[in-house]
Design an enzyme around this catalytic site. Structure first.
Site, short mmCIF file in Angstrom:
data_model
loop_
_atom_site.label_atom_id
_atom_site.label_comp_id
_atom_site.label_asym_id
_atom_site.label_seq_id
_atom_site.Cartn_x
_atom_site.Cartn_y
_atom_site.Cartn_z
N ARG A 1 8.84 -2.45 -12.45
CA ARG A 1 7.42 -2.34 -12.15
C ARG A 1 6.73 -1.57 -13.27
O ARG A 1 7.35 -0.75 -13.95
CB ARG A 1 7.21 -1.64 -10.80
CG ARG A 1 7.85 -2.39 -9.64
CD ARG A 1 7.66 -1.68 -8.32
NE ARG A 1 6.27 -1.76 -7.88
CZ ARG A 1 5.83 -1.18 -6.76
NH1 ARG A 1 6.66 -0.48 -6.01
NH2 ARG A 1 4.58 -1.30 -6.41
N LYS B 1 5.24 4.58 5.04
CA LYS B 1 4.37 3.40 5.02
C LYS B 1 4.41 2.64 6.34
O LYS B 1 3.99 1.48 6.41
CB LYS B 1 4.79 2.50 3.86
CG LYS B 1 4.67 3.19 2.49
CD LYS B 1 5.08 2.28 1.36
CE LYS B 1 4.99 2.99 0.01
NZ LYS B 1 5.38 2.12 -1.12
N ARG C 1 15.74 6.78 6.99
CA ARG C 1 16.00 6.95 5.56
C ARG C 1 14.91 7.72 4.83
O ARG C 1 15.08 8.09 3.67
CB ARG C 1 16.17 5.59 4.89
CG ARG C 1 17.39 4.80 5.31
CD ARG C 1 17.67 3.67 4.35
NE ARG C 1 16.53 2.76 4.25
CZ ARG C 1 16.39 1.65 4.98
NH1 ARG C 1 17.31 1.34 5.88
NH2 ARG C 1 15.35 0.87 4.80
N ASN D 1 3.66 2.77 -6.65
CA ASN D 1 3.64 2.55 -8.09
C ASN D 1 2.54 3.30 -8.83
O ASN D 1 2.78 3.89 -9.88
CB ASN D 1 3.53 1.05 -8.38
CG ASN D 1 4.09 0.70 -9.73
OD1 ASN D 1 5.11 1.24 -10.14
ND2 ASN D 1 3.44 -0.19 -10.44
N PRO E 1 0.82 -1.21 0.00
CA PRO E 1 0.00 0.00 0.00
C PRO E 1 0.85 1.25 0.00
O PRO E 1 1.98 1.26 0.52
CB PRO E 1 -0.81 -0.13 1.30
CG PRO E 1 -0.02 -1.04 2.16
CD PRO E 1 0.65 -2.00 1.23
N GLU E 2 0.32 2.32 -0.60
CA GLU E 2 1.04 3.58 -0.68
C GLU E 2 0.62 4.50 0.46
O GLU E 2 -0.28 4.18 1.24
CB GLU E 2 0.80 4.19 -2.06
CG GLU E 2 1.18 3.21 -3.16
CD GLU E 2 1.17 3.77 -4.57
OE1 GLU E 2 1.30 5.00 -4.74
OE2 GLU E 2 1.03 2.96 -5.51
#
Length: 291
Positions: free
Chosen positions: A278, A64, A141, A185, A13-14
């Site tokens: 992708r 996320k 990060r 994506n 999931p984004e």
């Protein structure tokens, strides 16, 4: 008997899906006393009794990841449970007494007086002091997080100049959570289309106008997707298509998953490409290689 609600998400999931998921978890347990806490992992078992009886002070998203904060007691300081769904994690919200029927393995649960939040299948779960969250590698990060931080166009344009990113193709770069957190994506394809940029462009190739369009597209599309529950298409267009009988998936996106269909803007057929292993969708007419 009411069945528990499954908080649905796509594979990986984004940011907008994670944020909506966090909203639901927060409604269920934030501000409530955790009457029971469950961990599947043996090394966390001693913390079940330590956290039970504490108030859940906040549920937050970062990129996320999901962060659940527990209040301090007279004997001990506050704690945070960090989790990342990765590909397989699923949260379920339901009544405390109703255990979901699933083959998934329960990894973590908070049982509050009226609702329970249960996390299944996720493997990345950690117990961290809130002031040590910066030591979690994933969080350390992350780049700017538009949904969960105050991020401006100028902030993003400064990131475009970072030597780590300025020479990389946007098609791959937009998947890097260190560049901008929460983009995945489908958002990658939609952001590039909204900015009228081809995936081969690099930040250093863009003129000032194109850089601003890209920054504005990032902020606009991430927020729109969150507010409209997964719709990246222009809201007026999406509503008009709904009235014409288009299904949710048909009207949801501008280019993503629309290979060989007509571009909503110019009528050119949408093309699917593989970028960074992708699928990515572009309109060849609306998205020239030049910035």
């Amino acid at each position: 008997m009411n069945s528990p609600t499954l908080i649905r998400s796509q594979l990986m999931p984004e940011g907008p899906e994670i944020r909506r998921m966090v909203d639901d978890i927060g409604k269920a347990v934030a501000g409530k006393t955790a009457e029971q806490v469950f961990f599947a992992f043996d090394h966390f078992k001693p913390f079940e009794s330590m956290l039970s009886g504490r108030q859940v002070t906040e549920v937050a998203a970062r990129g996320k990841a999901v962060l659940i904060f527990f209040a301090a007691t007279d004997e001990d300081g506050p704690w945070c449970v960090y989790s990342h769904n990765q590909l397989y994690g699923k949260w379920r919200i339901g009544r405390p007494s109703v255990v979901p029927r699933t083959r998934r393995q329960l990894r973590f649960a908070i049982i509050a007086p009226k609702k329970a939040a249960r996390l299944y299948s996720a493997s990345d779960i950690r117990l961290v002091r809130p002031d040590e969250l910066h030591e979690v590698d994933y969080l350390a990060r992350l780049g700017p997080d538009p949904l969960n931080q105050n991020v401006s166009v100028d902030d993003l344009m400064a990131v475009f100049d970072d030597k780590r990113f300025r020479g990389r193709n946007l098609g791959g770069l937009l998947l890097d959570q260190g560049f901008i957190a929460g983009v995945g994506n489908y958002l990658r394809s939609e952001i590039l289309f909204e900015a009228r940029l081809a995936p081969k462009n690099r930040p250093r190739d863009l003129d000032a106008s194109s850089r601003k369009r890209l920054a504005e597209a990032v902020l606009k599309l991430i927020d729109r997707t969150y507010v409209l529950k997964g719709i990246t298409n222009d809201p007026d267009r999406a509503q008009a298509l709904k009235e014409q009988g288009w299904s949710f998936n048909q009207r949801r996106h501008m280019v993503f998953n629309r290979e060989s269909r007509a571009c909503h803007e110019c009528g050119t057929k949408i093309v699917k490409r593989m970028v960074a292993s992708r699928r990515l969708y572009v309109c060849p007419t609306c998205q020239p290689v030049e910035g």
